[in-house]
Design a protein around this motif. Structure first.
Motif, PDB file in Angstrom:
ATOM      1  N   ALA A   1      11.562   7.591 -83.788  1.00 39.20           N
ATOM      2  CA  ALA A   1      12.027   7.394 -82.419  1.00 39.20           C
ATOM      3  C   ALA A   1      11.091   6.472 -81.639  1.00 39.20           C
ATOM      4  CB  ALA A   1      12.163   8.740 -81.709  1.00 39.20           C
TER       5      ALA A   1
ATOM      6  N   THR B   1      16.236  10.989 -87.407  1.00 37.55           N
ATOM      7  CA  THR B   1      15.329  10.366 -86.456  1.00 37.55           C
ATOM      8  C   THR B   1      14.165  11.322 -86.255  1.00 37.55           C
ATOM      9  OG1 THR B   1      17.258   9.364 -85.377  1.00 37.55           O
ATOM     10  CG2 THR B   1      15.159   9.257 -84.195  1.00 37.55           C
TER      11      THR B   1
ATOM     12  N   ARG C   1       9.964  12.060 -84.706  1.00 38.23           N
ATOM     13  CA  ARG C   1       8.958  11.736 -83.686  1.00 38.23           C
ATOM     14  C   ARG C   1       7.660  12.397 -84.099  1.00 38.23           C
ATOM     15  NH1 ARG C   1       8.639   9.113 -79.072  1.00 38.23           N
ATOM     16  NH2 ARG C   1      10.868   9.020 -78.671  1.00 38.23           N
TER      17      ARG C   1
ATOM     18  N   THR D   1      14.163  14.722 -84.429  1.00 39.92           N
ATOM     19  CA  THR D   1      14.740  14.682 -83.081  1.00 39.92           C
ATOM     20  C   THR D   1      16.261  14.648 -83.115  1.00 39.92           C
ATOM     21  OG1 THR D   1      14.664  12.274 -82.908  1.00 39.92           O
ATOM     22  CG2 THR D   1      12.726  13.489 -82.140  1.00 39.92           C
ATOM     23  N   THR D   2      16.820  13.980 -84.140  1.00 38.91           N
ATOM     24  CA  THR D   2      18.268  13.814 -84.228  1.00 38.91           C
ATOM     25  C   THR D   2      18.659  13.705 -85.698  1.00 38.91           C
ATOM     26  OG1 THR D   2      18.109  12.466 -82.214  1.00 38.91           O
ATOM     27  CG2 THR D   2      20.222  12.453 -83.342  1.00 38.91           C
TER      28      THR D   2
ATOM     29  N   PRO E   1      19.384   7.173 -81.165  1.00 41.46           N
ATOM     30  CA  PRO E   1      19.435   7.738 -82.510  1.00 41.46           C
ATOM     31  C   PRO E   1      20.827   7.583 -83.132  1.00 41.46           C
ATOM     32  CG  PRO E   1      18.211   9.188 -81.078  1.00 41.46           C
ATOM     33  CD  PRO E   1      18.821   8.127 -80.197  1.00 41.46           C
TER      34      PRO E   1
END
Length: 181
Positions: free
Chosen positions: A66, A89, A91, A7-8, A81
């Motif tokens: 996350a 990060t 998910r 995600t990040t 994050p």
């Protein structure tokens, strides 16, 4: 685990608890995140360097799920994050359930070998008072449960971006649960 994604991504060239989010990071085999203060063959975390600076760096990449941010938000803590110093990060993947030695394929090329659990420290309470208690728990046997993510070493380098898929490959033989590193 087929829907697991990055995600990040975050990195920081300076010692700081948090890490700024980036458009991409590049993992370097045997070293960690390019330009990150924790990259290197030997330990880079200050507490580890103070103990023995010649030890191998088993903490080249810090990954956090996350879903932990969702969990602590329910207890009134806003965490984004990069705030807890992680590089990646995720998910959709239960990082904490992975065994030692699991391989995480991130994006097109990068491979990270899971070495263990991040050991949450007092800096987490300095960031948000009371947060340390949220990322440390106890199981039904009274054993400590560390929820602040996992650590790994880079086996194969490559660029990672938000939205990249994650695939886990479990090691052969009996699986060893993650321990703090």
């Amino acid at each position: 685990m087929s829907d697991a994604t990055v995600t990040t991504v975050s990195s920081n060239g300076d010692y700081s608890f948090t890490k700024p989010n980036r458009e991409s990071i590049t993992l370097l085999a045997g070293l960690g995140v390019e330009g990150d203060v924790h990259a290197g063959v030997t330990v880079k975390h200050r507490s580890r360097v103070a103990q023995d600076p010649t030890r191998p760096n088993l903490r080249q990449v810090h990954l956090i799920h996350a879903e932990l941010f969702d969990e602590v938000a329910g207890a009134g803590f806003e965490v984004a994050p990069g705030d807890l110093g992680e590089n990646v990060t995720t998910r959709g993947i239960d990082l904490l359930a992975l065994p030692t030695g699991a391989l995480l394929y991130l994006g097109a090329d990068a491979v990270v070998e899971v070495t263990g659990l991040r050991n949450p420290c007092a800096q987490i309470d300095n960031f948000r008072h009371g947060l340390l208690k949220q990322v440390l728990g106890r199981d039904e046997n009274g054993e400590i449960v560390r929820k602040a993510g996992i650590m790994g070493i880079v086996r194969t380098g490559g660029e990672i971006r938000p939205g990249d898929p994650i695939r886990a490959e479990l090691p052969e033989g009996p699986h060893r649960p993650l321990e703090r590193v």
